[in-house]
Motif scaffolding. Sequence first.
Motif, PDB file in Angstrom:
ATOM      1  N   PRO A 229       0.831  -1.220   0.000  1.00 41.25           N
ATOM      2  CA  PRO A 229       0.000   0.000   0.000  1.00 41.25           C
ATOM      3  C   PRO A 229       0.863   1.267   0.000  1.00 41.25           C
ATOM      4  O   PRO A 229       2.025   1.253   0.387  1.00 41.25           O
ATOM      5  CB  PRO A 229      -0.807  -0.129   1.292  1.00 41.25           C
ATOM      6  CG  PRO A 229      -0.735  -1.574   1.666  1.00 41.25           C
ATOM      7  CD  PRO A 229       0.587  -2.067   1.168  1.00 41.25           C
ATOM      8  N   GLN A 230       0.247   2.362  -0.405  1.00 42.77           N
ATOM      9  CA  GLN A 230       0.957   3.628  -0.491  1.00 42.77           C
ATOM     10  C   GLN A 230       1.455   4.103   0.872  1.00 42.77           C
ATOM     11  O   GLN A 230       2.482   4.780   0.969  1.00 42.77           O
ATOM     12  CB  GLN A 230       0.024   4.691  -1.089  1.00 42.77           C
ATOM     13  CG  GLN A 230       0.659   6.057  -1.277  1.00 42.77           C
ATOM     14  CD  GLN A 230       1.751   6.061  -2.327  1.00 42.77           C
ATOM     15  OE1 GLN A 230       1.625   5.369  -3.336  1.00 42.77           O
ATOM     16  NE2 GLN A 230       2.817   6.813  -2.084  1.00 42.77           N
ATOM     17  N   SER A 231       0.761   3.751   1.918  1.00 39.00           N
ATOM     18  CA  SER A 231       1.099   4.261   3.253  1.00 39.00           C
ATOM     19  C   SER A 231       2.066   3.361   4.004  1.00 39.00           C
ATOM     20  O   SER A 231       2.320   3.598   5.188  1.00 39.00           O
ATOM     21  CB  SER A 231      -0.181   4.414   4.084  1.00 39.00           C
ATOM     22  OG  SER A 231      -0.825   3.151   4.226  1.00 39.00           O
ATOM     23  N   GLU A 232       2.640   2.355   3.335  1.00 44.69           N
ATOM     24  CA  GLU A 232       3.517   1.414   4.031  1.00 44.69           C
ATOM     25  C   GLU A 232       4.792   1.143   3.242  1.00 44.69           C
ATOM     26  O   GLU A 232       4.884   1.433   2.043  1.00 44.69           O
ATOM     27  CB  GLU A 232       2.798   0.068   4.269  1.00 44.69           C
ATOM     28  CG  GLU A 232       1.627   0.144   5.221  1.00 44.69           C
ATOM     29  CD  GLU A 232       0.999  -1.228   5.437  1.00 44.69           C
ATOM     30  OE1 GLU A 232       1.438  -2.201   4.765  1.00 44.69           O
ATOM     31  OE2 GLU A 232       0.072  -1.334   6.250  1.00 44.69           O
ATOM     32  N   LYS A 233       5.779   0.609   3.965  1.00 43.85           N
ATOM     33  CA  LYS A 233       6.969   0.027   3.379  1.00 43.85           C
ATOM     34  C   LYS A 233       7.208  -1.316   4.075  1.00 43.85           C
ATOM     35  O   LYS A 233       7.006  -1.428   5.286  1.00 43.85           O
ATOM     36  CB  LYS A 233       8.193   0.939   3.550  1.00 43.85           C
ATOM     37  CG  LYS A 233       8.188   2.153   2.645  1.00 43.85           C
ATOM     38  CD  LYS A 233       9.492   2.934   2.763  1.00 43.85           C
ATOM     39  CE  LYS A 233       9.507   4.126   1.811  1.00 43.85           C
ATOM     40  NZ  LYS A 233      10.784   4.883   1.896  1.00 43.85           N
ATOM     41  N   HIS A 234       7.634  -2.322   3.283  1.00 42.23           N
ATOM     42  CA  HIS A 234       7.822  -3.661   3.838  1.00 42.23           C
ATOM     43  C   HIS A 234       9.300  -4.012   3.843  1.00 42.23           C
ATOM     44  O   HIS A 234      10.020  -3.779   2.857  1.00 42.23           O
ATOM     45  CB  HIS A 234       7.054  -4.698   3.007  1.00 42.23           C
ATOM     46  CG  HIS A 234       5.566  -4.544   3.115  1.00 42.23           C
ATOM     47  ND1 HIS A 234       4.665  -5.342   2.417  1.00 42.23           N
ATOM     48  CD2 HIS A 234       4.797  -3.688   3.853  1.00 42.23           C
ATOM     49  CE1 HIS A 234       3.441  -4.974   2.715  1.00 42.23           C
ATOM     50  NE2 HIS A 234       3.485  -3.974   3.570  1.00 42.23           N
ATOM     51  N   VAL A 235       9.749  -4.557   4.963  1.00 42.66           N
ATOM     52  CA  VAL A 235      11.136  -4.976   5.117  1.00 42.66           C
ATOM     53  C   VAL A 235      11.210  -6.481   4.853  1.00 42.66           C
ATOM     54  O   VAL A 235      10.515  -7.274   5.497  1.00 42.66           O
ATOM     55  CB  VAL A 235      11.655  -4.643   6.527  1.00 42.66           C
ATOM     56  CG1 VAL A 235      13.097  -5.126   6.690  1.00 42.66           C
ATOM     57  CG2 VAL A 235      11.557  -3.149   6.788  1.00 42.66           C
ATOM     58  N   VAL A 236      12.068  -6.868   3.888  1.00 42.85           N
ATOM     59  CA  VAL A 236      12.173  -8.267   3.458  1.00 42.85           C
ATOM     60  C   VAL A 236      13.438  -8.876   4.049  1.00 42.85           C
ATOM     61  O   VAL A 236      14.526  -8.284   3.978  1.00 42.85           O
ATOM     62  CB  VAL A 236      12.199  -8.368   1.923  1.00 42.85           C
ATOM     63  CG1 VAL A 236      12.327  -9.834   1.487  1.00 42.85           C
ATOM     64  CG2 VAL A 236      10.935  -7.747   1.339  1.00 42.85           C
ATOM     65  N   GLU A 237      13.306 -10.080   4.600  1.00 45.29           N
ATOM     66  CA  GLU A 237      14.441 -10.830   5.134  1.00 45.29           C
ATOM     67  C   GLU A 237      14.581 -12.148   4.383  1.00 45.29           C
ATOM     68  O   GLU A 237      13.585 -12.738   3.934  1.00 45.29           O
ATOM     69  CB  GLU A 237      14.252 -11.106   6.630  1.00 45.29           C
ATOM     70  CG  GLU A 237      14.328  -9.888   7.517  1.00 45.29           C
ATOM     71  CD  GLU A 237      14.174 -10.242   8.984  1.00 45.29           C
ATOM     72  OE1 GLU A 237      13.888 -11.430   9.272  1.00 45.29           O
ATOM     73  OE2 GLU A 237      14.323  -9.354   9.849  1.00 45.29           O
TER      74      GLU A 237
END
Length: 292
Positions: free
Chosen positions: A32-40
């Motif tokens: 979503p536009q309001s988020e950022k996801h951290v990938v491990e």
Amino acid sequence: MNPQDFLGWNAVYLAIALFIILCIFLGVRIVPQSEKHVVERFGRLTKVLGPGINFVVPFLDRIAHKVSVLERQLPNASQDAITADNVLVKVETSVFYRVTEPEKTVYRIRDIDAAIATTVAGIVRSEIGKLELDQVQSNRSSLIERVREQVAAMVDDWGVEVTRAEILDVNLDDATRSAMLQQLNAERARRAQVTEAEGRKRAVELAADAALYQAEQEAKAKRVTAEAEAFATSVIAAAIKENGIDAVQYQVALKQVEALEAVATGAGKQTILVPAAALEAFGDAFKMFRPK
């Protein structure tokens, strides 16, 4: 090919198709536009997914953290501070921030809200300690700007941006407030006395200016009168020089006539005694108008 083999191959194809669909489902991430996801990957940071469609490696990559990038407001905090003139004040603050680098926020600090609140409290105490109470009250905007700049520099390593830092109120205890009220009343009384004294001084100055102006005008009038009399005297002197004693007798007779006229027009009833010398002077004056 017998039916059993056909069914077996169909099952394999179906499994492969399901596997491919599952890989696509797991490999495609919509943020979503309001988020950022951290990938491990295997517990290690791989990348940060921004808003929109993103691709990851299925079964190897996982979304470890979903971080909102919306602006946040910390709860209003209140802390004690001591000014440079040793006055205890209670300062109420409010801070707004947003996450710009989520990988720093999730891996470098455990509780970002508490960390920012503690940082703001320390900076506010430090900045207020450099100012006197009157400066805190009158220079609040510059104080807020310094606090915001220092907070922004301190939290930069945490991947956040402080968008606003406000000092909502500066409260005093009852004893200090009472002392300040007395000081304010005394200052108002002093200003009133100064204003009254300045008014009296101005009135004296204006009166002196008026007296000086009057004296100047009177002196000017006397000077004009003197100049007129001098001019008249010069005219008479010229007439005497030209006509001799006759002009003198004429002027004397004219002055006597004016004096008698003033006496005659006075209030009440007067009995006027005219000396014989005056009548002779009148006769001599009138002789000047007879043709020779």
